[in-house]
Design an enzyme around this catalytic site. Structure first.
Site, PDB file in Angstrom:
ATOM      1  NE  ARG A   1      -4.192  -1.790   0.253  1.00 10.33           N
ATOM      2  CZ  ARG A   1      -5.204  -1.710   0.622  1.00 10.33           C
ATOM      3  NH1 ARG A   1      -5.587  -0.552   1.415  1.00 10.33           N
ATOM      4  NH2 ARG A   1      -6.183  -2.398   0.482  1.00 10.33           N
TER       5      ARG A   1
ATOM      6  NE  ARG B   1      -6.548   4.651   1.916  1.00 12.21           N
ATOM      7  CZ  ARG B   1      -7.132   3.894   2.563  1.00 12.21           C
ATOM      8  NH1 ARG B   1      -8.521   4.389   2.991  1.00 12.21           N
ATOM      9  NH2 ARG B   1      -6.750   2.732   3.003  1.00 12.21           N
TER      10      ARG B   1
ATOM     11  NE  ARG C   1      -8.790   7.970  -6.719  1.00 13.10           N
ATOM     12  CZ  ARG C   1      -9.246   7.261  -5.608  1.00 13.10           C
ATOM     13  NH1 ARG C   1      -8.273   6.458  -4.925  1.00 13.10           N
ATOM     14  NH2 ARG C   1     -10.568   7.187  -5.559  1.00 13.10           N
TER      15      ARG C   1
ATOM     16  CG  ASP D   1      -8.760  -2.943  -4.959  1.00 18.93           C
ATOM     17  OD1 ASP D   1      -8.363  -2.239  -4.057  1.00 18.93           O
ATOM     18  OD2 ASP D   1      -9.761  -3.764  -4.811  1.00 18.93           O
TER      19      ASP D   1
ATOM     20  CE1 TYR E   1     -13.649  -6.772   0.742  1.00 17.27           C
ATOM     21  CE2 TYR E   1     -11.852  -8.094  -0.208  1.00 17.27           C
ATOM     22  CZ  TYR E   1     -12.324  -7.060   0.628  1.00 17.27           C
ATOM     23  OH  TYR E   1     -11.423  -6.549   1.410  1.00 17.27           O
TER      24      TYR E   1
HETATM   25  O1  CP3 Z   1       0.178   0.527  -3.217  1.00 22.60           O
HETATM   26  C1  CP3 Z   1      -0.405  -0.431  -3.252  1.00 22.60           C
HETATM   27  O2  CP3 Z   1      -0.205  -1.393  -2.532  1.00 22.60           O
HETATM   28  C2  CP3 Z   1      -1.080  -0.611  -4.646  1.00 22.60           C
HETATM   29  C3  CP3 Z   1      -2.352  -0.547  -4.554  1.00 22.60           C
HETATM   30  C4  CP3 Z   1      -3.355  -1.628  -3.946  1.00 22.60           C
HETATM   31  C5  CP3 Z   1      -4.662  -1.105  -3.707  1.00 22.60           C
HETATM   32  N1  CP3 Z   1      -5.336  -2.130  -3.187  1.00 22.60           N
HETATM   33  C6  CP3 Z   1      -5.057   0.169  -3.846  1.00 22.60           C
HETATM   34  C7  CP3 Z   1      -6.239   0.692  -2.976  1.00 22.60           C
HETATM   35  C8  CP3 Z   1      -3.160  -2.880  -3.682  1.00 22.60           C
HETATM   36  C9  CP3 Z   1      -1.945  -3.856  -3.809  1.00 22.60           C
HETATM   37  C10 CP3 Z   1      -4.512  -3.272  -3.196  1.00 22.60           C
HETATM   38  C11 CP3 Z   1      -4.820  -4.534  -2.880  1.00 22.60           C
HETATM   39  C12 CP3 Z   1      -6.149  -5.060  -2.047  1.00 22.60           C
HETATM   40  N2  CP3 Z   1      -7.311  -4.151  -2.211  1.00 22.60           N
HETATM   41  C13 CP3 Z   1      -6.318  -5.765  -1.022  1.00 22.60           C
HETATM   42  C14 CP3 Z   1      -4.925  -6.752  -0.524  1.00 22.60           C
HETATM   43  C15 CP3 Z   1      -4.028  -6.102   0.179  1.00 22.60           C
HETATM   44  C16 CP3 Z   1      -4.344  -5.720   1.738  1.00 22.60           C
HETATM   45  O3  CP3 Z   1      -4.168  -4.733   1.897  1.00 22.60           O
HETATM   46  O4  CP3 Z   1      -4.720  -6.765   2.281  1.00 22.60           O
HETATM   47  C17 CP3 Z   1      -7.321  -5.870  -0.420  1.00 22.60           C
HETATM   48  C18 CP3 Z   1      -7.864  -6.569   0.343  1.00 22.60           C
HETATM   49  C19 CP3 Z   1      -8.184  -5.013  -1.170  1.00 22.60           C
HETATM   50  C20 CP3 Z   1      -9.485  -4.350  -1.055  1.00 22.60           C
HETATM   51  C21 CP3 Z   1      -9.631  -3.087  -0.952  1.00 22.60           C
HETATM   52  N3  CP3 Z   1      -9.608  -1.967  -1.739  1.00 22.60           N
HETATM   53  C22 CP3 Z   1      -9.719  -2.637   0.537  1.00 22.60           C
HETATM   54  C23 CP3 Z   1      -9.780  -3.430   1.843  1.00 22.60           C
HETATM   55  C24 CP3 Z   1      -9.776  -1.443   0.545  1.00 22.60           C
HETATM   56  C25 CP3 Z   1      -9.465  -0.022   1.481  1.00 22.60           C
HETATM   57  C26 CP3 Z   1     -10.736   0.592   2.056  1.00 22.60           C
HETATM   58  C27 CP3 Z   1     -10.520   1.882   2.682  1.00 22.60           C
HETATM   59  O5  CP3 Z   1     -10.850   2.897   2.091  1.00 22.60           O
HETATM   60  O6  CP3 Z   1     -10.154   1.653   3.642  1.00 22.60           O
HETATM   61  C28 CP3 Z   1      -9.660  -1.083  -1.026  1.00 22.60           C
HETATM   62  C29 CP3 Z   1      -9.715   0.456  -1.733  1.00 22.60           C
HETATM   63  C30 CP3 Z   1      -8.336   0.952  -2.046  1.00 22.60           C
HETATM   64  N4  CP3 Z   1      -7.307  -0.028  -2.753  1.00 22.60           N
HETATM   65  C31 CP3 Z   1      -7.633   2.075  -1.987  1.00 22.60           C
HETATM   66  C32 CP3 Z   1      -6.395   2.147  -2.555  1.00 22.60           C
HETATM   67  C33 CP3 Z   1      -5.586   3.263  -2.409  1.00 22.60           C
HETATM   68  C34 CP3 Z   1      -8.441   3.487  -1.009  1.00 22.60           C
HETATM   69  C35 CP3 Z   1      -9.414   4.076  -2.075  1.00 22.60           C
HETATM   70  C36 CP3 Z   1      -9.303   5.523  -2.251  1.00 22.60           C
HETATM   71  O7  CP3 Z   1      -8.323   6.060  -1.824  1.00 22.60           O
HETATM   72  O8  CP3 Z   1     -10.533   5.932  -2.423  1.00 22.60           O
END
Ligand code: CP3
Length: 344
Positions: free
Chosen positions: A27, A31, A40, A76, A151
């Site tokens: 991650r 953010r 964004r 994602d 999910y």
């Molecule tokens: O830097 C990185 O890691 C690359 C980008 C990345 C994202 N999601 C961007 C994202 C990666 C590798 C993921 C993988 C992902 N997505 C996982 C596996 C990684 C982990 O953390 O275990 C999972 C379970 C998801 C599903 C998901 N998508 C979650 C749990 C969330 C967060 C919800 C929140 O806002 O708290 C997302 C949204 C997400 N994915 C964001 C980002 C940057 C936030 C979206 C936003 O900024 O609006």
């Protein structure tokens, strides 16, 4: 073959000697960075994943800032599932939300296989990035079948995985059909990234820690293994990661990983004993430690490096993703510390 074999990151994944322990952060492309929040603004998460210009910029941001040893592709885990026909959204602060959860055989028909052309924007973004990154390797990724299924079945994030486990135990045929379909989609998604030039892939089974070892081996591991096996000829290191997986580490390695990602609950030397001498490890500083002041960060990072030294290869990382509230300067300083302390 575009794998950057000489990079410290790929060498550590392969258990080869390195000039310093490579470091990147799960991650990292997100953010915690003000430049990310700015770019964004007004663009939905799924939309930003489909725009190669944005994907490229966001992926590069942490590389410029922190001098990390690898970039992780900005996307994602639900992107391929959306491409497969499932109506879903990624809601800020919540995560993926599925409009109509997948709970029956009729629902499963809505999840079709994907063709590389369904995710052409991924190919374009990876190619742009590989050109921009030069000697810094790019890590591709996907969600593992269990985490994706959770999910789809729950309809969104869950603490208990009740509906997921109800299907797993109560309707094993439907469960296996769903996970097999997800494995196929995941493999196609990862192959697209490999063909476009990523140097490694990480399979995120973030929520597998909800399972016992016996149930993981019976209901989940065969599907994750089919994804990882499908990448053997791709020639890229395969990283396999989950959270709360202390009892699953051995099985997650056996599933076909070159590198096992470890969360902060299991010291890396203990993890290495379980995983065995044939695989590298990745991890595992608790992301919360980044909020405890520099002296603590330094002490704990040194401990992680020391314990990681018992594995054939160690990729320094956090034990899970960077929290949004993290001070990015701490990540920059931590990267420099890891490089300096591990320099040989
Ligand atoms: O830097 C990185 O890691 C690359 C980008 C990345 C994202 N999601 C961007 C994202 C990666 C590798 C993921 C993988 C992902 N997505 C996982 C596996 C990684 C982990 O953390 O275990 C999972 C379970 C998801 C599903 C998901 N998508 C979650 C749990 C969330 C967060 C919800 C929140 O806002 O708290 C997302 C949204 C997400 N994915 C964001 C980002 C940057 C936030 C979206 C936003 O900024 O609006």
């Amino acid at each position: 073959m575009t794998v950057l074999e000489d990079s410290p990151f790929v060498r550590a994944c392969r258990g080869l000697p390195v000039p310093h322990t490579p470091v990147w952060f799960m991650r990292q492309a997100g953010r915690s960075l003000p430049e990310y929040r700015k770019i964004r603004q007004g663009v939905g998460m799924l939309e930003s994943c489909r725009r190669p210009d944005l994907v490229t910029e966001i992926t590069l941001q942490p590389v410029r800032r922190h001098n990390v040893d690898a970039a992780i592709f900005f996307s994602d885990i639900v992107v391929p599932v959306a491409a497969a026909g499932i109506d879903l959204d990624i809601v800020a602060g919540t995560g993926p939300v599925v409009a109509e959860p997948v709970r029956t055989e009729v629902d499963l028909a809505r999840l079709r296989a994907i063709e590389p052309g369904d995710v052409a924007f991924i190919t374009e973004a990876v190619e742009l990035l590989v050109a921009e990154l030069g000697t810094t390797p790019l890590i591709g990724f996907a969600g593992a079948p269990f985490t994706l299924a959770s999910y789809l079945i729950e309809g969104g994030p869950s603490r208990t995985y009740l509906k997921t486990k109800a299907m797993m135990y109560g309707a094993p045929d439907l469960w296996n059909a769903l996970l097999a379909r997800l494995a196929e989609i995941t493999l196609t998604f990862l192959k697209v990234q490999v063909d476009a030039g990523v140097s490694a892939v990480q399979l995120f089974d973030s929520w597998a820690g909800a399972l016992s070892e016996a149930d993981y081996r019976r209901f989940v591991m065969p599907h994750s293994a089919s994804v990882l096996r499908g990448l053997v000829d791709a020639g890229v290191p395969r990283i396999h990661f989950g959270v709360g997986t202390a009892v699953l580490l051995e099985a997650m390695g056996e599933a076909g990983a070159d590198v096992v990602g470890v969360d902060w609950r299991t010291p890396l030397d203990v993890a290495t004993k379980r995983i065995g001498p044939d695989r590298s490890v990745q991890g595992n500083l608790d992301p919360a430690i980044l909020f405890a002041g520099w002296d603590t960060v330094e002490r704990e990072a040194r401990r992680v490096l020391q314990q990681g030294g018992s594995a054939p290869g160690h990729v320094f990382n956090l034990g899970h993703g960077v929290m949004p509230e993290t001070d990015p300067d701490v990540l920059t300083r931590l990267t420099a510390l890891v490089h300096e302390v591990s320099s040989r």
